[in-house]
Design a protein around this motif. Structure first.
Motif, PDB file in Angstrom:
ATOM      1  N   LYS A 115      -4.420   0.381  -8.755  1.00  0.00           N
ATOM      2  CA  LYS A 115      -5.659   0.548  -8.013  1.00  0.00           C
ATOM      3  C   LYS A 115      -6.043  -0.742  -7.305  1.00  0.00           C
ATOM      4  CE  LYS A 115     -10.250   2.227  -8.708  1.00  0.00           C
ATOM      5  NZ  LYS A 115     -11.281   2.058  -9.724  1.00  0.00           N
TER       6      LYS A 115
ATOM      7  N   PHE B 208       0.833  -1.202   0.000  1.00  0.00           N
ATOM      8  CA  PHE B 208       0.000   0.000   0.000  1.00  0.00           C
ATOM      9  C   PHE B 208       0.871   1.258   0.000  1.00  0.00           C
ATOM     10  CE2 PHE B 208      -2.400   3.352   2.158  1.00  0.00           C
ATOM     11  CZ  PHE B 208      -3.478   3.426   1.297  1.00  0.00           C
TER      12      PHE B 208
ATOM     13  N   SER C  76      -4.524  -4.472  -0.768  1.00  0.00           N
ATOM     14  CA  SER C  76      -3.642  -4.411   0.394  1.00  0.00           C
ATOM     15  C   SER C  76      -4.402  -3.875   1.607  1.00  0.00           C
ATOM     16  CB  SER C  76      -2.395  -3.575   0.094  1.00  0.00           C
ATOM     17  OG  SER C  76      -2.758  -2.328  -0.419  1.00  0.00           O
TER      18      SER C  76
ATOM     19  N   LYS D 124      -3.850  -1.376  -4.317  1.00  0.00           N
ATOM     20  CA  LYS D 124      -4.193  -0.559  -3.145  1.00  0.00           C
ATOM     21  C   LYS D 124      -5.414  -1.134  -2.434  1.00  0.00           C
ATOM     22  CE  LYS D 124      -3.963   3.403  -5.340  1.00  0.00           C
ATOM     23  NZ  LYS D 124      -4.150   4.828  -5.643  1.00  0.00           N
TER      24      LYS D 124
ATOM     25  N   MET E  76       1.213   3.984  -3.124  1.00  0.00           N
ATOM     26  CA  MET E  76       0.835   5.379  -2.873  1.00  0.00           C
ATOM     27  C   MET E  76       1.992   6.325  -3.132  1.00  0.00           C
ATOM     28  SD  MET E  76      -2.272   5.743  -2.073  1.00  0.00           S
ATOM     29  CE  MET E  76      -2.828   6.978  -0.942  1.00  0.00           C
TER      30      MET E  76
END
Lengths: 379, 395
Positions: free
Chosen positions: B319, B225, B325, B322, B229
């Motif tokens: 995406k 994650f 996770s 994310k 990011m």
């Protein structure tokens, strides 16, 4: 040259970077039918060639899921339908116990299907002929060079331009590759003696090795250690006990669970007087009686107890069970015949529980009543 | 600060917004946790154990990932190894998280009462291991060992940012090799101590592995994650590709399967043997509305992430990574709740603001720690000799 059909133009490169660059340029140019050959898989080649993701994964998915389902059905059929046996006090249908089997079959079927699909659909086996085989080009790209081969089938293919294009990429040893006439003429050489011979050899080798392993190797030390353990196998002789029997009788005076000793051995009259039928005439009792009667009695006495033996004279035909004598017998007497035997008819006490024997008696009563109905039954 | 190793990395401050989010979560969580201790202290203590196990999973799991990279000589993860290094700082918070529990030990652990043990043959047999003194020794010793290894391994790694000294990598390989067996033993006994001994009559030899599998998965999820990011917003080194993403996705997928394998193994053996002294633990989780929670575990922890990460493209799509996770982190909490809570609430699932306060506080702590660390340190191990190769990594 005129009678030869052009397959492709090939070019050789020295480094992985060059070949990746060449692949990028070739796909950018718009060529679709070309291939890259390298001695080992190159990272990033898929992207350079703009290859779509392989469809092979779907084969694994579909076959894997089918494998899981097949294993589930197989286990369900065997252990809950066809041959239900209670194992470890679990229900016949015990999903957790099937999971390891399902898992194994999933993996096995998915991997075998993937390999076979790859070989026979993607690699087009058994067609083992390819124009690039046995070329100088192939020898190089399978040792220490990297090569590209642009096929003549491609829409954008033009002999002169492709030569210029490959030169522009920095390719060396640009050569034309032609179809081999022999290869075109018989493409599928599956019956070729060499191939058949190879198959035979593999078959002989695998069966020979399996035979050796299963019949010889397993009986040699140390592989037989598993079999030869310090314990008594059933039916084996024993040196521990004076009588030499490995299997022992129960301790004197004990009886096994669910069995009561029979008190009227050899005393049919006493049995008739003293034994009372504990079972009522209910549907489950009669169904059990019918099932046992059909199994154990009907071969000699016939399905309706009329003495129509199916044993074709190999055993004395029994009398009818509908005789006056037997109809007048008390239940205890019939029970006694089943339990203790009578002349040639053996005892059935080890095949049926006490309850089942009484159920058979009830069923015999039903059969008798069916042939000798009372006036009142017709109303 | 552009390094001499022709790697493009520009250190940037994280936006103030993140710190604010972290602070808000931290304060809300802290107020919630404090209030919950005044409302229902035993229930809070069980939540506190979940929080402790969760933070240990992410922190210790991250340190394990760092150590494995060193020992295995892996390069693919070097460009973002700083992320698990940062996350392993969570280990420093553990002593604080343990403190409230120390006041409630008697309420949590049945076996801590001498009169109970005296009357119970099984507990008497376990007393040489399950006694207050030895328990405290383990609690202190484990956290101390973890912090020591954390301190030395991350310090060496940071030093390399300025010295570019390759021998520091060698040093960390040795430290990591020493850490891994310590990790393996301590994480198992940590799970026995804090989670399994909540039901001291029950035992499962695979329990340590069970907690390990979930922990590594949680660590991978947290790292994934953060990496996605940061990378999307350009805080990491330039040049990370789908191949890096794919490797992270593949590991999350692999450990999802590994967890399911271990969880099922544990269940299958107990189910097969059908011994009352083992089955009751599962039966407890099969009673009342716990049954829905237990069946939910199969979906939350296995089926959803399994199908979410099954296909090749889904393992590299940012995406999806994310979402999955964050989902896996939630699933880990869900799992830990399943391990701990039925021992406290035998009648059924408990859920209210108390159960929310603890995860909120945990997330707040992690964000604040991360922001704090990122101020002083590079987000990339720019001095690592494997960095360039790591960026060039292709599958």
């Amino acid at each position: 040259m005129s009678d030869k059909i052009l397959y492709s133009y090939t070019g050789i490169f020295d480094t992985p970077d060059e070949i990746i660059h060449a692949a990028e340029k070739t796909s950018e140019y718009g060529f679709k039918k070309y291939d890259v050959h390298t001695p080992y898989p190159l990272h990033g080649m898929n992207k350079a060639m703009k290859l779509p993701p392989s469809k092979l994964g779907y084969v694994a998915l579909v076959v894997g899921l089918s494998g899981a389902l097949a294993a589930l059905l197989l286990m369900f059929w065997m252990s809950a339908v066809d041959y239900p046996i209670i194992i470890g006090g679990k229900p016949f249908f015990s999903f957790p116990a099937y999971v390891p089997v399902m898992f194994e079959v999933t993996v096995l079927s998915a991997s075998i299907a993937t390999v076979l699909t790859m070989l026979f659909i993607f690699f087009k086996l058994p067609n083992n002929a390819h124009p690039l085989h046995d070329t100088d080009y192939m020898k190089k790209v399978s040792s220490n060079k990297y090569g590209i081969s642009i096929q003549a089938e491609d829409e954008k293919f033009n002999e002169e331009q492709v030569k210029i294009f490959l030169t522009g990429l920095g390719a060396k040893e640009i050569t034309a590759v032609y179809y081999d006439n022999d290869e075109i003429n018989h493409k599928h050489k599956i019956l070729e003696p060499k191939f058949i011979g190879f198959l035979l050899f593999t078959a002989l080798l695998t069966s020979g090795v399996s035979y050796f392993v299963l019949n010889k190797l397993l009986y040699m030390p140390p592989f037989d250690w598993m079999m030869e353990q310090d314990k008594l196998n059933p039916q084996a002789t024993s040196t521990v006990f004076a009588d030499g029997f490995g299997m022992r009788e129960p301790v004197e005076g004990t009886i096994s669970r669910g069995h009561l000793p029979y008190l009227f051995k050899g005393q049919p009259e006493a049995a008739e007087i003293n034994l009372a039928n504990p079972l009522p005439f209910t549907k489950p009792v009669l169904e059990m009686g019918q099932k046992k009667f059909d199994t154990f009695c009907s071969p000699c006495h016939g399905y309706h107890g009329e003495g129509d033996s199916r044993l074709r004279g190999q055993f004395p035909n029994p009398p009818s069970l509908h005789s006056e004598k037997i109809r007048n017998w008390k239940d205890g007497r019939i029970f006694h015949v089943i339990t203790d035997g009578q002349n040639v008819i053996p005892s059935y006490s080890s095949q049926m529980t006490t309850e089942e024997r009484w159920a058979v008696v009830n069923y015999i009563r039903v059969l008798q009543r069916a042939l000798n109905a009372k006036e009142s039954d017709l109303k | 600060m552009s390094s001499s190793h022709n790697v493009e990395y520009q250190k940037k401050e994280l936006p103030a917004k993140i710190r604010t989010i972290g602070l808000v979560l931290f304060i809300i969580g802290l107020i919630g946790v404090t209030a919950s201790y005044f409302t229902d202290s035993s229930r809070s203590a069980f939540n506190n154990i979940i929080m402790l196990s969760f933070l240990t999973s992410v922190g210790l799991g991250s340190l394990f990932l760092v150590a494995v990279e060193y020992v295995a000589g892996a390069v693919w993860s070097t460009p973002f190894r700083r992320i698990p290094e940062f996350l392993s700082t969570i280990l420093l918070v553990l002593p604080v998280v343990v403190i409230p529990l120390l006041f409630k030990l008697g309420d949590i652990f049945h076996w801590m009462h001498p009169e109970v043990v005296e009357a119970d043959k099984v507990l008497k047999g376990k007393a040489p291991y399950l006694n207050v003194e030895f328990f405290m020794v383990r609690v202190v010793l484990f956290i101390l060992l973890w912090i020591l290894f954390y301190y030395f391994i991350t310090r060496t790694s940071k030093k390399q940012d300025s010295t570019f000294d390759p021998s520091l990598t060698k040093k960390n390989i040795k430290l990591s090799a020493a850490f891994i067996p310590v990790f393996g033993i301590t994480i198992s006994f940590f799970a026995f101590d804090w989670l399994m001994s909540l039901e001291p009559h029950w035992f499962s030899t695979i329990f340590g592995v069970y907690y390990f599998s979930g922990s590594i998965l949680a660590a991978f999820a947290a790292v994934t994650f953060v990496v996605v990011m940061l990378n999307e917003n350009g805080y990491l080194v330039k040049g990370l590709t789908n191949d890096h993403y794919y490797s992270l996705g593949a590991f999350m997928f692999a450990f999802t399967n590994f967890w399911a394998y271990i969880a099922f193994s544990q269940f299958l053996l107990i189910w097969y043997a059908n011994l009352p002294e083992e089955t009751f633990w599962f039966l407890q989780r099969w009673e009342g509305n716990w049954i829905y929670y237990t069946i939910g575990l199969i979906f939350v922890r296995f089926a959803i992430p399994y199908f979410g990460l099954l296909s090749q493209p889904s393992k590299m799509e940012p995406k999806r990574l994310k979402i999955m996770s964050v989902w896996l982190l939630f699933a880990h909490w869900y799992d830990l709740y399943w391990l701990a809570m039925p021992n406290y609430s035998k009648d059924g699932i408990l859920f209210s603001w108390i159960e929310i306060a603890f995860p909120v506080l945990s997330v707040g702590i992690v964000i604040l720690l991360f922001v704090q660390l990122s101020k002083k340190n590079n987000l990339v191990a720019i001095g690592d000799p494997k960095l360039k190769r790591g960026i060039d990594f292709r599958l």
